[in-house]
Scaffold this motif. Structure first.
Motif, mmCIF file in Angstrom:
data_model
loop_
_atom_site.group_PDB
_atom_site.id
_atom_site.type_symbol
_atom_site.label_atom_id
_atom_site.label_comp_id
_atom_site.label_asym_id
_atom_site.label_seq_id
_atom_site.Cartn_x
_atom_site.Cartn_y
_atom_site.Cartn_z
ATOM 1 N N VAL A 395 24.356 82.450 42.099
ATOM 2 C CA VAL A 395 23.176 81.788 41.554
ATOM 3 C C VAL A 395 22.925 80.518 42.363
ATOM 4 C CG1 VAL A 395 23.431 82.760 39.255
ATOM 5 C CG2 VAL A 395 24.605 80.616 39.819
ATOM 6 N N GLN A 396 21.675 80.106 42.441
ATOM 7 C CA GLN A 396 21.254 79.062 43.382
ATOM 8 C C GLN A 396 22.121 77.812 43.317
ATOM 9 O OE1 GLN A 396 18.233 79.292 45.587
ATOM 10 N NE2 GLN A 396 19.534 77.736 46.502
ATOM 11 N N GLU A 397 22.412 77.316 42.100
ATOM 12 C CA GLU A 397 23.143 76.045 41.980
ATOM 13 C C GLU A 397 24.595 76.146 42.427
ATOM 14 O OE1 GLU A 397 22.826 77.953 37.812
ATOM 15 O OE2 GLU A 397 21.573 77.650 39.602
ATOM 16 N N LYS A 398 25.112 77.362 42.566
ATOM 17 C CA LYS A 398 26.502 77.551 42.991
ATOM 18 C C LYS A 398 26.611 78.126 44.403
ATOM 19 C CE LYS A 398 28.331 78.483 38.339
ATOM 20 N NZ LYS A 398 29.070 79.482 37.524
ATOM 21 N N ASP A 399 25.487 78.537 44.972
ATOM 22 C CA ASP A 399 25.517 79.263 46.246
ATOM 23 C C ASP A 399 25.549 78.294 47.416
ATOM 24 O OD1 ASP A 399 25.355 81.100 48.275
ATOM 25 O OD2 ASP A 399 23.793 82.304 47.320
ATOM 26 N N ASN A 410 10.542 88.459 48.833
ATOM 27 C CA ASN A 410 10.923 89.669 48.113
ATOM 28 C C ASN A 410 12.230 89.534 47.349
ATOM 29 O OD1 ASN A 410 8.843 91.665 49.317
ATOM 30 N ND2 ASN A 410 9.723 90.696 51.117
ATOM 31 N N SER A 411 13.258 89.022 48.015
ATOM 32 C CA SER A 411 14.600 89.000 47.415
ATOM 33 C C SER A 411 14.920 87.609 46.879
ATOM 34 C CB SER A 411 15.633 89.459 48.439
ATOM 35 O OG SER A 411 15.456 90.829 48.722
ATOM 36 N N THR A 412 14.460 87.354 45.677
ATOM 37 C CA THR A 412 14.733 86.101 44.985
ATOM 38 C C THR A 412 15.592 86.406 43.766
ATOM 39 O OG1 THR A 412 12.817 86.281 43.528
ATOM 40 C CG2 THR A 412 12.447 85.295 45.700
ATOM 41 N N GLU A 413 16.043 85.381 43.073
ATOM 42 C CA GLU A 413 16.865 85.616 41.883
ATOM 43 C C GLU A 413 16.073 86.256 40.753
ATOM 44 O OE1 GLU A 413 19.873 82.670 40.695
ATOM 45 O OE2 GLU A 413 19.440 81.691 42.599
ATOM 46 N N GLN A 414 14.750 86.253 40.879
ATOM 47 C CA GLN A 414 13.928 86.949 39.892
ATOM 48 C C GLN A 414 13.914 88.457 40.136
ATOM 49 O OE1 GLN A 414 12.789 83.865 41.321
ATOM 50 N NE2 GLN A 414 13.744 83.094 39.437
ATOM 51 N N THR A 415 14.266 88.873 41.356
ATOM 52 C CA THR A 415 14.219 90.299 41.693
ATOM 53 C C THR A 415 15.575 90.883 42.085
ATOM 54 O OG1 THR A 415 13.703 89.845 44.025
ATOM 55 C CG2 THR A 415 11.845 90.073 42.524
ATOM 56 N N VAL A 416 16.530 90.028 42.448
ATOM 57 C CA VAL A 416 17.829 90.502 42.923
ATOM 58 C C VAL A 416 18.941 89.697 42.251
ATOM 59 C CG1 VAL A 416 19.334 90.805 44.935
ATOM 60 C CG2 VAL A 416 16.869 91.146 45.164
#
Length: 524
Positions: A395-399, A410-416
């Motif tokens: 997840v973004q805050e840990k990546d 296309n490949s965002t946390e809303q889709t992947v």
């Protein structure tokens, strides 16, 4: 060409029923001891810039890639193919300006040697993209050739006077791998044009020149002997010479592999030839591994149309065509790569279809390649940047590894769902990939086995046997949205043990229940 023995196809009757369900992948027996050995194992394609950023500059790099080798090892891959890593002005780096160096954004040659050493410790081979069809127009060879018609590098490229008829009247492409319609390009202040099949930034090299050919052998020897890579992916292998000189293309690659084997007898070469089997087959003499684009197209078509009955027959025919030229060829199978729309987008985000695509890839013949991100369901449709988006590790805050050189469409946390989240979900596509790769790696039949198509009355079902060294499996895939019930006849009644099942496919006595988009693998 060998003819497929259709009289040997095994008959089955199939009746459709009206239920479909989904469930985590199941394997119901312990796998055999590890069977696969590279180059017959599973490989993984990496776009370094999008994979893992180690220094927080937003660009994926070699140290970041090194930090993820354990992930690749756990996934079960036995080799990685790296898209170009040499200096280049473009983001994709297929317009090389120095064949003997590492792009500074990616790190240093020492970083790369450390990556090689760590990969080899884990039994992972390393294949690098070698771009020999053309250089970049910023390469010192081309800069001098363009500036000075008397330069010794002038004949490293292909030139024609601007009034030459062959530089006129363009307006059509000559292959499936390029949409460029203008192959002749001007140099300011010159009466001559140079040939660049893909675009003006990539002038084609002149392989009629023996000195240029020797330069390419020197480059190959350097990476094999001095750096220690295991082989090369050969970009644009069909375009070394113009399309009407196909036999010259074949002969060049035979020369090239002969030269490479002088320094590394077991060198691995995998070629990019976008064409059907009859065109691809002659290349197998010089490029013993070639990507099977034809089957990638066939798998996608089957998923989109819900008809899988011809897949095994088509693959068997392709293998016969290749086998007539080189019985030792390696069939490098794919679902997509950095030039193709991602499989998840091609099936409109349907997770069941994406999982079935993976099941087809790992059970049909061939030595599969995974394009980075397929195993987590990344999406992407052209333009090219949007099929090469940043990999999602967490997840973004840990990546801390996610790259930011581009804003993904296309490949965002809303889709992947990122790797860290999928890892703990038994039903995730990541764990589906891991299970299938482990199954294949530990099965002689799935790794090396011959394929025998099984005749069905139901066009939705792809069914076949794979056999090698005393091991045989029966594989059935339902590529449609309609469930099926299949009664096994007497000659297949001995397939009673379930080796793998997905989406609640089940064997009940002599009847197989195949829900929509499900797979079952049986063994005697």
């Amino acid at each position: 060409m060998k003819k497929l023995n259709l009289h040997r196809l095994l008959p089955i009757t199939a009746l459709c029923v009206a239920a479909a369900c989904s469930a985590p992948v199941k394997t119901t027996t312990q796998p055999e001891a590890k069977a696969s050995e590279w180059p017959r194992g599973v490989s993984y394609e990496i776009f370094v810039q999008s994979f893992c950023d180690s220094d927080n500059d937003g660009i994926g790099d070699i140290k970041g890639m090194t930090s993820k080798l354990d992930y690749l090892d756990e996934l079960g891959v036995e080799a990685v193919w790296l898209m170009p890593i040499s200096p280049s002005p473009s983001y994709h780096k297929y317009d090389v300006t120095d064949y003997y160096a590492i792009h500074p954004n990616y790190g240093t040659m020492d970083d790369f040697k450390a990556f090689l050493a760590e990969a080899h410790k884990r039994g992972i081979k390393v294949v690098v993209d070698l771009v020999l069809n053309h250089s970049g127009n910023g390469h010192p060879w081309f800069k001098e050739a363009a500036a000075n018609p008397n330069s010794p590098y002038r004949d490293y490229y292909v030139w024609a006077h601007k009034d030459d008829p062959k530089t006129k009247g363009e307006g059509k492409t000559t292959g499936a791998d390029s949409f460029n319609v203008n192959h002749w390009h001007s140099v300011p202040g010159s009466d001559y044009k140079y040939f660049g099949y893909f675009w003006g930034g990539m002038p084609d090299l002149n392989f009629d020149n023996p000195k240029l050919r020797e330069e390419t052998y020197k480059i190959g020897r350097y990476w094999l002997q001095e750096i220690g890579v295991d082989g090369f992916r050969l970009d644009a292998a069909r375009h070394i010479f113009p399309d009407d000189r196909e036999e010259d293309n074949h002969k060049f690659w035979e020369e090239f592999i002969t030269e490479m084997r002088k320094v590394k007898p077991d060198v691995y070469l995998v070629g990019e030839v976008w064409a059907e089997a009859k065109t691809v087959a002659p290349y197998t003499k010089g490029l013993p591994a070639l990507f099977n684009f034809e089957m990638s197209w066939a798998i996608l078509k089957a998923l989109q149309q819900g008809q899988g009955d011809s897949l095994a027959i088509k693959h068997a025919n392709i293998l016969d065509i290749y086998d007539d030229v080189n019985p030792d060829f390696v069939d490098a199978t794919i679902l997509s790569n950095h030039d193709q729309n991602r499989i998840m987008s091609e099936v409109n985000g349907d997770m069941n279809k994406a999982k079935l695509a993976a099941a087809l890839l790992f059970t049909l013949p061939g030595s599969p390649y995974i394009y980075y991100g397929e195993e987590i369901g990344m999406k992407g449709k052209k333009p090219d940047e949007q099929i090469r988006e940043p990999f999602l590790w967490d997840v973004q805050e840990k990546d801390e590894c996610r790259t930011s050189w581009m804003v993904p469409v296309n490949s965002t946390e809303q889709t992947v769902t990122p790797v860290a989240v999928q890892a703990s979900d038994k039903a995730s596509i990541l764990n589906h990939y891991k299970t299938l790769i482990s199954l294949r790696n530990n099965s002689r039949a799935l790794t090396y086995g011959k394929i025998e198509p099984v005749r069905l009355d139901n066009k939705a079902i792809s069914a076949f046997t794979r056999s090698h060294a005393g091991e045989t499996v029966l594989v059935l895939h339902n590529v449609s949205g309609t469930a099926a019930s299949i009664s096994l006849p007497a000659n297949l009644a001995n397939y009673k043990k379930t080796l793998f099942t997905n989406n609640n496919a089940v064997l009940d006595k002599n009847t197989i229940q195949l829900p929509a988009y499900s797979t079952i693998i049986l063994k005697p």
